[in-house]
Design a protein around this motif. Structure first.
Motif, short mmCIF file in Angstrom:
data_model
loop_
_atom_site.label_atom_id
_atom_site.label_comp_id
_atom_site.label_asym_id
_atom_site.label_seq_id
_atom_site.Cartn_x
_atom_site.Cartn_y
_atom_site.Cartn_z
N THR A 2 32.08 24.17 32.07
CA THR A 2 31.98 25.18 33.80
C THR A 2 32.65 26.41 32.76
O THR A 2 34.12 26.33 31.76
CB THR A 2 33.03 24.54 34.31
OG1 THR A 2 32.70 22.86 35.09
CG2 THR A 2 33.13 25.89 35.93
N GLU A 3 32.17 27.46 33.16
CA GLU A 3 32.63 28.64 32.40
C GLU A 3 33.82 28.91 33.53
O GLU A 3 33.58 29.00 34.55
CB GLU A 3 31.43 29.61 32.41
CG GLU A 3 32.07 31.24 32.07
CD GLU A 3 31.25 31.83 31.16
OE1 GLU A 3 31.40 32.95 31.08
OE2 GLU A 3 29.80 31.37 32.11
N LEU A 4 34.96 29.81 32.99
CA LEU A 4 35.57 30.05 34.20
C LEU A 4 35.78 31.69 34.25
O LEU A 4 35.34 32.38 32.91
CB LEU A 4 37.56 30.35 33.67
CG LEU A 4 38.14 28.47 32.65
CD1 LEU A 4 39.30 27.93 32.06
CD2 LEU A 4 38.02 28.05 34.08
N SER A 17 35.77 34.31 31.02
CA SER A 17 37.65 34.36 30.10
C SER A 17 37.01 34.69 28.72
O SER A 17 37.41 35.39 27.66
CB SER A 17 37.21 33.00 29.85
OG SER A 17 36.42 32.20 29.57
N THR A 18 35.56 34.87 28.38
CA THR A 18 35.06 34.68 26.78
C THR A 18 35.15 36.29 27.00
O THR A 18 35.71 36.65 25.72
CB THR A 18 33.34 34.29 26.85
OG1 THR A 18 33.66 33.02 26.72
CG2 THR A 18 33.22 34.09 25.40
N LYS A 23 37.19 40.98 24.48
CA LYS A 23 37.17 42.58 24.95
C LYS A 23 38.81 42.87 24.38
O LYS A 23 39.17 44.26 23.52
CB LYS A 23 37.14 42.97 25.99
CG LYS A 23 37.70 44.63 26.96
CD LYS A 23 36.79 44.70 28.80
CE LYS A 23 37.03 46.43 28.90
NZ LYS A 23 36.71 46.94 29.38
N ASP A 24 40.04 41.52 24.60
CA ASP A 24 41.10 42.18 23.48
C ASP A 24 41.01 42.03 22.90
O ASP A 24 42.04 42.39 21.62
CB ASP A 24 42.04 40.97 25.15
CG ASP A 24 41.84 40.39 25.84
OD1 ASP A 24 41.64 41.88 26.77
OD2 ASP A 24 42.29 39.96 26.60
#
Length: 150
Positions: A2-4, A17-18, A23-24
């Motif tokens: 599951t992707e957060l 979140s990826t 980006k961060d």
């Protein structure tokens, strides 16, 4: 798996979140580049070495501009890269930046310092900088010769 989903509090919508992590990672690389430039050129006012981020949106002017030298840096922190795409992006950003006539894409080298990053620029721009450096050295040599003779 599951992707957060991460939802920004500023109302910009959902971001995985990826995507947020990438980006961060890009922001941290730009900040490292900015800090490295300011350390390398301590005699230049820090305000003249500016990070643009997303300030100009579609009219992106590059990630960092070194104003006194009319130079921009497009910072990339990616595992796989497309140099042709990076060069198109650099050209577009130079076209949008009225304060830059030359620029380079700076690609993070894995597990290396900022100063060991890879810099890519069009060959003719590099030759222009080499010519300017050569001409400056010739002028300085001539000035020294005249002072000694005079």
């Amino acid at each position: 798996m599951t992707e957060l989903i991460y939802v920004e509090s500023k109302g910009r919508g959902a971001m995985s979140s990826t995507a947020r992590a990438n980006k961060d990672k890009g922001y941290r690389w730009e900040k490292q580049g900015l800090d490295h430039l300011r350390e390398t050129f301590p005699d230049i006012d820090p305000e003249e070495i500016q990070r643009h981020g997303t300030l100009y949106g579609v009219n992106d002017r590059g990630d960092i501009t070194l104003a006194p030298m009319a130079f921009l840096f497009e910072m990339k922190n990616v595992q796989k890269f497309d140099l042709a795409q990076f060069m198109r992006e650099l050209k577009r950003e130079l076209d949008h930046n009225p304060h830059a006539t030359n620029g380079a894409v700076v690609i993070k080298a894995r597990f290396k310092s900022v100063g060991e990053a890879y810099s890519v620029m069009p060959f003719d721009q590099l030759l222009k900088l080499v010519r300017e450096n050569y001409d400056l050295k010739r002028l300085l040599q001539e000035e020294r010769r005249v002072r000694k003779a005079g």
